[in-house]
Design a protein around this motif. Sequence first.
Motif, short mmCIF file in Angstrom:
data_model
loop_
_atom_site.label_atom_id
_atom_site.label_comp_id
_atom_site.label_asym_id
_atom_site.label_seq_id
_atom_site.Cartn_x
_atom_site.Cartn_y
_atom_site.Cartn_z
N THR A 59 -4.93 18.21 47.64
CA THR A 59 -4.75 19.66 47.78
C THR A 59 -4.87 20.38 46.44
OG1 THR A 59 -2.34 19.36 47.66
CG2 THR A 59 -3.32 19.53 49.85
N ILE A 64 -8.69 20.60 51.99
CA ILE A 64 -8.80 19.23 52.49
C ILE A 64 -10.01 19.14 53.42
CG2 ILE A 64 -7.71 17.49 53.98
CD1 ILE A 64 -6.37 17.82 51.20
N ASP A 65 -10.91 18.22 53.11
CA ASP A 65 -12.10 17.96 53.93
C ASP A 65 -12.64 16.60 53.50
OD1 ASP A 65 -14.41 17.90 55.42
OD2 ASP A 65 -15.16 19.83 54.71
N VAL A 90 -2.61 13.38 51.76
CA VAL A 90 -2.59 13.35 53.23
C VAL A 90 -2.17 11.98 53.74
CG1 VAL A 90 -4.02 13.69 55.30
CG2 VAL A 90 -4.46 15.06 53.25
N SER A 148 -0.51 20.51 58.49
CA SER A 148 -1.14 19.69 59.51
C SER A 148 -2.64 19.89 59.40
CB SER A 148 -0.64 20.12 60.89
OG SER A 148 -1.29 19.40 61.89
N TYR A 149 -3.41 18.83 59.61
CA TYR A 149 -4.86 18.91 59.46
C TYR A 149 -5.56 18.52 60.75
CZ TYR A 149 -3.39 19.12 54.63
OH TYR A 149 -2.77 19.48 53.46
N LYS A 150 -6.77 19.07 60.92
CA LYS A 150 -7.58 18.75 62.10
C LYS A 150 -8.25 17.40 61.89
CE LYS A 150 -8.64 23.61 62.63
NZ LYS A 150 -9.61 24.62 62.25
N THR A 151 -8.36 16.65 62.98
CA THR A 151 -9.04 15.36 62.92
C THR A 151 -10.10 15.30 64.00
OG1 THR A 151 -7.47 14.30 64.41
CG2 THR A 151 -6.98 14.16 62.06
N VAL A 162 -11.25 14.60 58.52
CA VAL A 162 -10.00 15.35 58.40
C VAL A 162 -10.29 16.63 57.64
CG1 VAL A 162 -7.63 15.31 57.55
CG2 VAL A 162 -8.66 13.21 58.41
N THR A 163 -9.92 17.78 58.25
CA THR A 163 -10.20 19.08 57.61
C THR A 163 -8.99 19.98 57.71
OG1 THR A 163 -11.11 19.95 59.68
CG2 THR A 163 -12.68 19.01 58.11
N ALA A 164 -8.94 20.92 56.77
CA ALA A 164 -7.86 21.92 56.76
C ALA A 164 -8.06 22.92 57.87
CB ALA A 164 -7.82 22.63 55.41
#
Length: 164
Positions: A59, A64-65, A90, A148-151, A162-164
């Motif tokens: 971060t 985050i990507d 993460v 929390s991040y998208k997967t 994994v993305t923000a």
Amino acid sequence: MTNTQPDQMKRGEFLRSLGLSSAALMSVYCLGTLTSCSSDSDDPAPTPPAAGFTGNADTSKGAIDFTLDLTAAAYSKLKTVGEFVAVDSVVVANAGGNMVAVGRVCTHQAGRLTYRSTTNDFICDNHGGLFNTNGSVKASPPTTPVPSYKTSLTNSGNTLRVTA
């Protein structure tokens, strides 16, 4: 049958035999607790990415990507329900077959988070604070959620993004 064991000393008697007062004992206990809870930085030492990682999971370096190759040795355990890995800022877990990713640093006092499959949550190694898999607080002492991040899985489930 008679008891041949010597009489046991009670806790208070033992402490008095040491010559330590209650105040002295509490001081030692509190100082030990305070020093173990302190942190020299906001974030424990990062877990560097291994082979099979591309992108940014830190971060402090921006959004985050990142992508994990789940066929790579360091990340293949994510194919198993209940397993997790920490990568920089993460922590990623296979929560009942669903990939979840949250910030790996507790918002209370910067302890590290690990995933517990038995209760489907993340626990802090400092004080046992709990977070749900969406990053929300499950039990205190933390009061602030973790990010929390998208997967998303691609390539027949072999690549995790994994993305923000």
